[in-house]
Design a protein around this motif. Structure first.
Motif, PDB file in Angstrom:
ATOM      1  N   SER A 187       0.534  -1.115   0.230  1.00  0.00           N
ATOM      2  CA  SER A 187       0.214   0.251  -0.307  1.00  0.00           C
ATOM      3  C   SER A 187       1.032   1.447   0.100  1.00  0.00           C
ATOM      4  CB  SER A 187      -1.046   0.192   1.160  1.00  0.00           C
ATOM      5  OG  SER A 187       0.243  -0.296   1.934  1.00  0.00           O
ATOM      6  N   GLY A 188       0.555   2.133  -0.515  1.00  0.00           N
ATOM      7  CA  GLY A 188       1.259   3.605  -0.166  1.00  0.00           C
ATOM      8  C   GLY A 188       0.494   4.330  -1.562  1.00  0.00           C
ATOM      9  N   ARG A 189       1.897   4.865  -2.659  1.00  0.00           N
ATOM     10  CA  ARG A 189       1.508   5.550  -3.737  1.00  0.00           C
ATOM     11  C   ARG A 189       2.066   4.168  -4.691  1.00  0.00           C
ATOM     12  NH1 ARG A 189       5.055  10.022  -5.719  1.00  0.00           N
ATOM     13  NH2 ARG A 189       3.690   9.876  -8.547  1.00  0.00           N
ATOM     14  N   VAL A 190       1.523   3.535  -5.358  1.00  0.00           N
ATOM     15  CA  VAL A 190       2.128   2.151  -5.521  1.00  0.00           C
ATOM     16  C   VAL A 190       1.679   2.008  -6.786  1.00  0.00           C
ATOM     17  CG1 VAL A 190       3.251   1.262  -3.237  1.00  0.00           C
ATOM     18  CG2 VAL A 190       1.124   0.518  -4.024  1.00  0.00           C
ATOM     19  N   GLN A 191       0.682   2.523  -7.346  1.00  0.00           N
ATOM     20  CA  GLN A 191      -0.654   2.476  -9.071  1.00  0.00           C
ATOM     21  C   GLN A 191       0.039   3.679  -9.500  1.00  0.00           C
ATOM     22  OE1 GLN A 191      -4.187   1.287  -8.892  1.00  0.00           O
ATOM     23  NE2 GLN A 191      -3.995  -0.415  -7.264  1.00  0.00           N
ATOM     24  N   GLY A 192       0.158   3.732 -11.149  1.00  0.00           N
ATOM     25  CA  GLY A 192       0.685   4.389 -11.857  1.00  0.00           C
ATOM     26  C   GLY A 192       2.101   4.910 -11.458  1.00  0.00           C
ATOM     27  N   VAL A 193       3.042   4.015 -10.788  1.00  0.00           N
ATOM     28  CA  VAL A 193       4.650   4.222 -10.458  1.00  0.00           C
ATOM     29  C   VAL A 193       5.386   3.586 -10.970  1.00  0.00           C
ATOM     30  CG1 VAL A 193       4.410   6.434  -9.154  1.00  0.00           C
ATOM     31  CG2 VAL A 193       4.109   4.280  -8.187  1.00  0.00           C
ATOM     32  N   SER A 194       4.713   2.659 -12.359  1.00  0.00           N
ATOM     33  CA  SER A 194       5.523   1.465 -12.305  1.00  0.00           C
ATOM     34  C   SER A 194       5.662  -0.154 -12.183  1.00  0.00           C
ATOM     35  CB  SER A 194       6.914   2.465 -13.419  1.00  0.00           C
ATOM     36  OG  SER A 194       6.888   2.836 -14.484  1.00  0.00           O
ATOM     37  N   PHE A 195       5.314   0.653 -10.797  1.00  0.00           N
ATOM     38  CA  PHE A 195       5.763  -0.869  -9.430  1.00  0.00           C
ATOM     39  C   PHE A 195       5.111  -2.371  -9.916  1.00  0.00           C
ATOM     40  CE2 PHE A 195       5.146  -3.162  -5.722  1.00  0.00           C
ATOM     41  CZ  PHE A 195       5.981  -2.439  -4.705  1.00  0.00           C
ATOM     42  N   ARG A 196       3.673  -2.668 -10.769  1.00  0.00           N
ATOM     43  CA  ARG A 196       4.625  -3.627 -10.975  1.00  0.00           C
ATOM     44  C   ARG A 196       5.281  -4.382 -12.398  1.00  0.00           C
ATOM     45  NH1 ARG A 196      -1.034  -3.919 -13.954  1.00  0.00           N
ATOM     46  NH2 ARG A 196      -0.241  -2.027 -14.375  1.00  0.00           N
ATOM     47  N   ALA A 197       6.374  -3.597 -12.915  1.00  0.00           N
ATOM     48  CA  ALA A 197       7.381  -3.789 -13.851  1.00  0.00           C
ATOM     49  C   ALA A 197       8.101  -3.876 -13.619  1.00  0.00           C
ATOM     50  CB  ALA A 197       7.085  -2.605 -14.961  1.00  0.00           C
ATOM     51  N   SER A 198       8.187  -2.799 -12.441  1.00  0.00           N
ATOM     52  CA  SER A 198       9.375  -3.077 -11.969  1.00  0.00           C
ATOM     53  C   SER A 198       9.541  -4.154 -10.805  1.00  0.00           C
ATOM     54  CB  SER A 198       9.901  -1.967 -11.149  1.00  0.00           C
ATOM     55  OG  SER A 198       9.986  -0.407 -11.649  1.00  0.00           O
ATOM     56  N   ALA A 199       8.584  -4.701 -10.703  1.00  0.00           N
ATOM     57  CA  ALA A 199       8.287  -5.412  -9.303  1.00  0.00           C
ATOM     58  C   ALA A 199       8.297  -7.323 -10.167  1.00  0.00           C
ATOM     59  CB  ALA A 199       6.947  -5.931  -9.086  1.00  0.00           C
ATOM     60  N   ALA A 200       7.827  -6.920 -11.727  1.00  0.00           N
ATOM     61  CA  ALA A 200       8.728  -7.553 -12.345  1.00  0.00           C
ATOM     62  C   ALA A 200       9.859  -7.760 -13.307  1.00  0.00           C
ATOM     63  CB  ALA A 200       7.574  -7.555 -13.779  1.00  0.00           C
ATOM     64  N   GLN A 201      10.754  -6.844 -12.929  1.00  0.00           N
ATOM     65  CA  GLN A 201      12.213  -7.202 -12.936  1.00  0.00           C
ATOM     66  C   GLN A 201      12.613  -7.999 -12.333  1.00  0.00           C
ATOM     67  OE1 GLN A 201      13.250  -2.964 -14.562  1.00  0.00           O
ATOM     68  NE2 GLN A 201      15.374  -3.818 -15.429  1.00  0.00           N
ATOM     69  N   GLU A 202      12.499  -6.634 -10.904  1.00  0.00           N
ATOM     70  CA  GLU A 202      13.030  -7.626 -10.000  1.00  0.00           C
ATOM     71  C   GLU A 202      12.795  -8.930  -9.805  1.00  0.00           C
ATOM     72  OE1 GLU A 202      16.068  -7.188  -6.526  1.00  0.00           O
ATOM     73  OE2 GLU A 202      15.254  -6.086  -8.394  1.00  0.00           O
ATOM     74  N   ALA A 203      11.612  -9.213  -9.750  1.00  0.00           N
ATOM     75  CA  ALA A 203      11.392 -11.042  -9.619  1.00  0.00           C
ATOM     76  C   ALA A 203      12.518 -11.575 -10.892  1.00  0.00           C
ATOM     77  CB  ALA A 203       9.757 -11.306  -9.855  1.00  0.00           C
ATOM     78  N   GLN A 204      12.427 -11.600 -12.224  1.00  0.00           N
ATOM     79  CA  GLN A 204      13.127 -11.785 -12.599  1.00  0.00           C
ATOM     80  C   GLN A 204      14.467 -12.406 -12.580  1.00  0.00           C
ATOM     81  OE1 GLN A 204      11.927  -9.803 -16.263  1.00  0.00           O
ATOM     82  NE2 GLN A 204       9.245 -11.024 -16.052  1.00  0.00           N
ATOM     83  N   GLN A 205      14.605 -11.270 -12.375  1.00  0.00           N
ATOM     84  CA  GLN A 205      16.547 -11.099 -11.958  1.00  0.00           C
ATOM     85  C   GLN A 205      16.864 -11.986 -10.624  1.00  0.00           C
ATOM     86  OE1 GLN A 205      17.422  -6.618 -10.798  1.00  0.00           O
ATOM     87  NE2 GLN A 205      17.861  -6.359 -13.356  1.00  0.00           N
ATOM     88  N   LEU A 206      15.371 -12.339  -9.763  1.00  0.00           N
ATOM     89  CA  LEU A 206      16.071 -13.409  -8.827  1.00  0.00           C
ATOM     90  C   LEU A 206      15.711 -14.333  -8.556  1.00  0.00           C
ATOM     91  CD1 LEU A 206      14.504 -10.801  -5.736  1.00  0.00           C
ATOM     92  CD2 LEU A 206      17.394 -11.738  -6.248  1.00  0.00           C
ATOM     93  N   GLY A 207      15.266 -14.486 -10.046  1.00  0.00           N
ATOM     94  CA  GLY A 207      14.463 -16.147 -10.475  1.00  0.00           C
ATOM     95  C   GLY A 207      13.146 -16.274 -10.022  1.00  0.00           C
TER      96      GLY A 207
END
Length: 100
Positions: free
Chosen positions: A21-41
């Motif tokens: 929660s917080g200011r997490v929509q409209g700030v590329s949170f999901r796309a950044s999370a996907a990138q981070e997740a992919q780097q971590l497997g």
């Protein structure tokens, strides 16, 4: 650097479901999370919820999940994360990390 292999059903694999929660929509949170997740497997998904939170399901080994959870508390630079609530779930085999 090569990304680690996605988790399989080994003893150390698990899933976590987190609500950010917080200011997490409209700030590329999901796309950044996907990138981070992919780097971590890590496999799973991130999706916006109608109440303004982001729901994240992440599956992988315990060490990668701890690193990912720490990232969720920061998020991308434009985000302002107020809280992260996570619960551990049984491992389930998923393919990739999707944004919904």
């Amino acid at each position: 650097m090569t990304a680690p292999e996605p988790a399989t059903a080994w003893a150390g694999a698990r899933c976590i479901r987190c609500f950010v929660s917080g200011r997490v929509q409209g700030v590329s949170f999901r796309a950044s999370a996907a990138q981070e997740a992919q780097q971590l497997g890590i496999t799973g998904y991130a999706r916006n919820l109608p109440d303004g939170r982001v729901e994240v399901l992440a599956c992988g080994d315990a060490n990668a999940l701890e690193r990912f959870k720490a990232w969720l508390h920061r998020g991308p630079s434009a985000a302002e994360v107020a809280a992260v609530a996570c619960e551990t779930q049984d491992y389930r085999p998923l393919s990739g990390f999707a944004t919904r």
